[in-house]
Design a protein around this motif. Structure first.
Motif, PDB file in Angstrom:
ATOM      1  N   ASP A  81      59.202  39.995 -29.356  1.00  0.00           N
ATOM      2  CA  ASP A  81      59.513  41.203 -28.602  1.00  0.00           C
ATOM      3  C   ASP A  81      58.729  41.304 -27.291  1.00  0.00           C
ATOM      4  OD1 ASP A  81      61.280  42.090 -30.542  1.00  0.00           O
ATOM      5  OD2 ASP A  81      59.683  43.098 -31.684  1.00  0.00           O
ATOM      6  N   ASP A  82      57.873  40.324 -27.014  1.00  0.00           N
ATOM      7  CA  ASP A  82      57.023  40.390 -25.815  1.00  0.00           C
ATOM      8  C   ASP A  82      57.567  39.431 -24.749  1.00  0.00           C
ATOM      9  OD1 ASP A  82      55.553  42.060 -27.385  1.00  0.00           O
ATOM     10  OD2 ASP A  82      53.787  40.762 -27.532  1.00  0.00           O
ATOM     11  N   TYR A  83      58.334  39.957 -23.806  1.00  0.00           N
ATOM     12  CA  TYR A  83      58.945  39.108 -22.779  1.00  0.00           C
ATOM     13  C   TYR A  83      59.429  39.960 -21.602  1.00  0.00           C
ATOM     14  CZ  TYR A  83      63.145  40.867 -25.113  1.00  0.00           C
ATOM     15  OH  TYR A  83      64.091  41.693 -25.673  1.00  0.00           O
ATOM     16  N   PHE A  84      59.628  39.291 -20.465  1.00  0.00           N
ATOM     17  CA  PHE A  84      60.429  39.828 -19.372  1.00  0.00           C
ATOM     18  C   PHE A  84      61.819  39.195 -19.488  1.00  0.00           C
ATOM     19  CE2 PHE A  84      56.188  40.017 -17.092  1.00  0.00           C
ATOM     20  CZ  PHE A  84      56.057  41.386 -17.207  1.00  0.00           C
ATOM     21  N   TYR A  85      62.840  39.917 -19.068  1.00  0.00           N
ATOM     22  CA  TYR A  85      64.199  39.350 -19.193  1.00  0.00           C
ATOM     23  C   TYR A  85      64.986  39.507 -17.898  1.00  0.00           C
ATOM     24  CZ  TYR A  85      66.151  44.085 -19.585  1.00  0.00           C
ATOM     25  OH  TYR A  85      66.520  45.382 -19.328  1.00  0.00           O
ATOM     26  N   PHE A  86      66.003  38.634 -17.756  1.00  0.00           N
ATOM     27  CA  PHE A  86      66.925  38.631 -16.610  1.00  0.00           C
ATOM     28  C   PHE A  86      68.319  38.307 -17.164  1.00  0.00           C
ATOM     29  CE2 PHE A  86      62.894  36.610 -15.748  1.00  0.00           C
ATOM     30  CZ  PHE A  86      62.388  37.231 -14.614  1.00  0.00           C
ATOM     31  N   THR A  87      69.275  39.172 -16.988  1.00  0.00           N
ATOM     32  CA  THR A  87      70.653  38.911 -17.420  1.00  0.00           C
ATOM     33  C   THR A  87      71.528  38.707 -16.189  1.00  0.00           C
ATOM     34  OG1 THR A  87      70.376  40.215 -19.424  1.00  0.00           O
ATOM     35  CG2 THR A  87      72.632  39.782 -18.710  1.00  0.00           C
ATOM     36  N   ILE A  88      72.272  37.605 -16.193  1.00  0.00           N
ATOM     37  CA  ILE A  88      73.102  37.234 -15.034  1.00  0.00           C
ATOM     38  C   ILE A  88      74.524  37.007 -15.533  1.00  0.00           C
ATOM     39  CG2 ILE A  88      73.394  35.613 -13.129  1.00  0.00           C
ATOM     40  CD1 ILE A  88      70.429  34.877 -13.472  1.00  0.00           C
ATOM     41  N   THR A  89      75.508  37.635 -14.846  1.00  0.00           N
ATOM     42  CA  THR A  89      76.904  37.551 -15.269  1.00  0.00           C
ATOM     43  C   THR A  89      77.784  37.195 -14.078  1.00  0.00           C
ATOM     44  OG1 THR A  89      76.471  39.310 -16.895  1.00  0.00           O
ATOM     45  CG2 THR A  89      78.781  38.768 -16.430  1.00  0.00           C
ATOM     46  N   PRO A  90      78.527  36.090 -14.156  1.00  0.00           N
ATOM     47  CA  PRO A  90      79.461  35.782 -13.056  1.00  0.00           C
ATOM     48  C   PRO A  90      80.644  36.740 -13.082  1.00  0.00           C
ATOM     49  CG  PRO A  90      79.707  34.197 -14.833  1.00  0.00           C
ATOM     50  CD  PRO A  90      78.537  35.052 -15.196  1.00  0.00           C
ATOM     51  N   ASN A  91      81.147  37.085 -11.922  1.00  0.00           N
ATOM     52  CA  ASN A  91      82.342  37.911 -11.837  1.00  0.00           C
ATOM     53  C   ASN A  91      83.543  37.158 -12.378  1.00  0.00           C
ATOM     54  OD1 ASN A  91      80.641  39.698 -10.597  1.00  0.00           O
ATOM     55  ND2 ASN A  91      81.563  39.504  -8.553  1.00  0.00           N
ATOM     56  N   SER A  92      84.584  37.883 -12.720  1.00  0.00           N
ATOM     57  CA  SER A  92      85.794  37.267 -13.256  1.00  0.00           C
ATOM     58  C   SER A  92      86.346  36.240 -12.276  1.00  0.00           C
ATOM     59  CB  SER A  92      86.850  38.347 -13.512  1.00  0.00           C
ATOM     60  OG  SER A  92      88.051  37.769 -13.957  1.00  0.00           O
TER      61      SER A  92
END
Length: 778
Positions: A81-92
């Motif tokens: 549970d100890d983290y930094f996060y980055f979520t990346i999503t390409p457009n359609s």
């Protein structure tokens, strides 16, 4: 006659390039107060991102921690549970190809000492590369991180804290890679038809047979694979590819065709042949130079410029150019000062046939003398050169140099379009602030001369350069063609490295900067790649409904002179010298045979392009023109409007004032013909917009020439002025007759002129006026 060399190109893999698609410098008084933090992030337009956030095991530290994304309650051992996060999503319709993740970190004395970087692709089980608390670059070029079409989350774990109050922060980060369209479907050409409708930018295109755009059509594709046959891109046509090219068949790009690759990392692979053709501008002599640049990778001078004259292929060493204010030569004499000539003559350097043509560099060559002279057909002649190899693609950076030993000279650099398509001049200027606002294109029309500027025995006329500047417009060179705002494929050109630019490096007196070509500059439109400075007959053009007002004036003569000046009224310019963005000077005008230029008050420069502010244009405006000539034979010069643009110039009469002859001529209605002695005349001509009247009879009314019996010609003056002398020359300038009139002669008869012969008569009146007219004795 031409020789075509075919080179088979083998490829095994593509080099992967990338740029930032998601980054944040993380600045501010307390970024950790936000979860996630998104302020200041820079994101590719075709993806969405979460920002940087904290896992459920972390909290923000108390107080302010400026310029970093901070957290505490890190455990001594690994905690999921100890983290930094980055979520990346390409457009359609898009996919991501990652190349790397870069970051810098900072830990307190009691904070974490160990770190790991993981992704959602394997539910955060395996480390990616080797992480560091202080920061590093993590390689993401593995196949697992290519062609990502859905959301992906990366986590940065840390542990090893000695106390829950210990902190760790990420201070900045960059995800590098590319975002490209997904090829949604495929269409295949079997040599006769497509199996899934016509191509478009979202389709993968496969060619299994010959395809010619002249017989079928230009097309765009997501990717292009040529399995067999030949793809021919005809003049005025294009093929545009978003991503990769696989050329197991052949490609031929005709001289005015264009191949455009959109993605910087688009690969080129295959076992076929790729050929780019380019046709030279019309030439009347073998020694006329063409300025080249290679559109393909790793071709040599011997292959790319195969029909060039041996020993007459040159590159330009900008770092060697020195034009000192004052110099003492080997004979002890003092150089007259800056004259735009390299003092030690080592700026132009010969290039051997084995030398590789570097992308983005310019090369000058003449055609082979034997091939030129033995080619069938009349003059002028044109030849097709072929460049064989992999298409240049993506960012291409070329060094710029200036010799700062002398700060007031012109810092010339010889570069060229590196792509098999035209590039947009305005996009080039926008991306390259080190370039001093103007492009110079060789547009030869004048024979070499001993009086032309240069350090050789015979030199070409500098006034033959066509010019494009960033703020006002374009002027024609020697062939009379006004350039459009596109640099065609294979075209070399000169720019100046700005004195105000901050150099990348400096060694001694030599400063180095750079110019970058990029795919974003490339264009596919039919007319953009068609110019390459072919001869044309310039005619007056009117471009309607433009906010800016621009006036192009031509200087021509009956013995081949051509020169042009542009005056443009645009926002941002002033009546002063604003630098080459608005005011581009002639390359070096003082030793050119005949030159027309405009004048800025307080400056001794000669302007090919002069920008003025739109607010300065009124009926009271005056435009001072300069004229110089070294031609000693009797010559009829003509000033005319080549082109005009803008409402004011369309609605107002444009007058030319000749202050020596005290005449005002309606230039809007007709061209103005005059004669001149050798010299430089800065105060003879000006453009005005209201007639000030004539204080002397017009030339047409002052001297009349009529026929008489026995092939005689009679000279007379309608206004009763006395004829002081008459001199008659043949068309080549040889004096045939020099006769003085009587003190009260109003007519003069010259007999025994040969029929069907052209003569030039120079008539001087007792009031000091001199008129020159062409005579054709039929």
């Amino acid at each position: 006659m031409k020789r075509i060399f075919s080179v088979v190109i083998f490829f095994t893999c593509a080099i992967i390039y990338g740029q930032s698609i998601f980054s944040n410098d993380i600045t501010g008084t307390n970024p950790a107060a936000s979860d996630p933090y998104t302020t200041g992030q820079v994101v590719d337009a075709n993806i969405t991102v979460s920002g940087i956030g904290r896992g459920t095991g972390l909290i923000a530290p108390p107080g302010n921690t400026a310029d970093r994304y901070n957290a505490r309650t890190w455990e001594n051992v690994f905690d999921a549970d100890d983290y930094f996060y980055f979520t990346i999503t390409p457009n359609s319709g898009y996919q991501i190809n990652f190349t790397s993740f870069f970051y810098t970190g900072q830990s307190s004395a009691q904070g974490p000492v160990s770190a790991a970087f993981r992704s959602s692709l394997d539910v955060y089980t395996a480390n990616i590369g080797t992480s560091s608390i202080a920061g590093t670059t993590i390689d993401l070029s593995a196949s697992s991180y290519q062609n990502i079409t859905g959301s992906i989350t990366f986590r940065f774990y840390a542990w090893g804290a000695s106390n829950g109050n210990g902190t760790f922060s990420i201070n900045d980060f960059i995800f590098n890679g590319t975002v490209t369209p997904i090829c949604a479907s495929t269409t295949t050409w079997d040599g006769a038809s497509w199996d899934n409708d016509d191509p478009n930018i979202n389709k993968a295109v496969i060619l299994n047979g010959n395809y010619s755009t002249s017989l079928q059509a230009s097309f765009s594709a997501c990717s292009l694979t040529i399995n067999s046959g030949t793809l021919t891109i005809a003049n005025g046509d294009y093929v545009e590819v978003q991503r990769d090219l696989v050329a197991n068949g052949n490609i031929i790009v005709n001289p005015e065709g264009a191949f455009v690759q959109i993605n910087d990392d688009g690969a080129v692979s295959g076992t076929g042949t790729i050929t780019v053709e380019k046709q030279t501008a019309p030439a009347n002599n073998w020694y006329e130079y063409t300025y080249w640049s290679s559109p393909v990778v790793a071709t040599t001078i011997a292959d790319g410029l195969s029909d060039a004259q041996t020993g007459r292929v040159f590159k330009y060493a900008a770092q060697s150019f020195l034009d000192a204010t004052k110099e003492t030569n080997n004979n002890g004499a003092t150089d007259p000062g800056q004259d735009d000539i390299d003092d030690d003559g080592n700026d132009w350097q010969a290039v051997s046939g084995a030398a590789v043509m570097q992308p983005g560099m310019g090369y000058a060559s003449t055609h082979d003398e034997f091939i030129f002279n033995s080619s069938p057909g009349g003059l002028p002649r044109q030849f097709i050169y072929t460049f064989n190899g992999v298409f240049n693609n993506g960012d291409i950076t070329v060094p710029l140099y200036r010799n700062d030993f002398e700060l007031n000279d012109k810092n010339w650099n010889f570069i060229g379009n590196p792509y098999p398509s035209a590039i947009d001049v305005d996009a080039f200027f926008s991306a390259n602030p080190d370039v001093d606002g103007a492009i110079y294109l060789w547009s030869q029309n004048t024979p070499p001369s001993a009086t032309a500027n240069g350090n050789q025995v015979l030199n070409f006329s500098d006034s033959d350069y066509a010019i494009i500047n960033s703020g006002v417009g374009e002027t024609a060179g020697g062939d009379g063609v006004i350039p459009n705002r596109f640099i065609p494929s294979c075209q070399g050109f000169f720019v100046m490295y700005s004195d105000s630019a901050t150099p990348i490096s400096t060694v001694g007196d030599i400063s180095e900067g750079s110019v970058t070509f990029s795919n974003s500059m490339r264009v596919k439109e039919a007319t953009d790649n068609s110019q390459f400075f072919k001869t044309a007959n310039p005619k007056k053009q009117i471009v309607n409904s433009q906010a800016d007002n621009k006036l192009w004036i031509n200087l021509t003569s009956d013995n081949g002179v051509f020169n042009q000046a542009l005056i443009g009224y645009v926002d941002g310019a002033t009546k002063h010298d604003d630098g080459t963005r608005y005011d581009a000077t002639k390359v070096f005008a003082s030793k050119s045979s005949s030159v027309l230029y405009s004048i800025i008050k307080g400056s001794d420069k000669k302007y090919a392009i002069q920008g003025k502010n739109t607010k300065d244009l009124s009926v009271n405006e005056k435009i001072q023109l300069g004229f110089s000539t070294t031609i000693s034979v009797p010559t009829l010069y003509t000033l005319s409007i080549a082109k005009l643009q803008g409402q004011f110039l369309e609605e107002n009469t444009i007058y030319l004032r000749d202050k020596i002859l005290r005449k005002a001529h309606d230039l809007s209605a007709s061209e103005y013909t005059f004669t001149s002695e050798i010299g430089e005349f800065k105060n003879r001509f000006e453009i005005v917009f209201k007639s000030l009247g004539n204080s002397s009879p017009s030339e047409e009314r002052s001297v009349n020439i009529s026929k008489a019996y026995n092939y005689a010609m009679v000279f007379s003056t309608a206004d009763k002025s006395d004829i002081k002398s008459v001199k008659v020359y043949d068309f080549y300038g040889s004096l045939l007759y020099s006769l003085k009139g009587n003190s009260s002669s109003e007519t003069y008869t010259l007999s025994k002129l040969k029929p069907n012969t052209v003569y030039i008569a120079k008539v001087e009146l007792s009031n000091g006026l001199v008129y020159t007219k062409k005579i054709v004795r039929e």
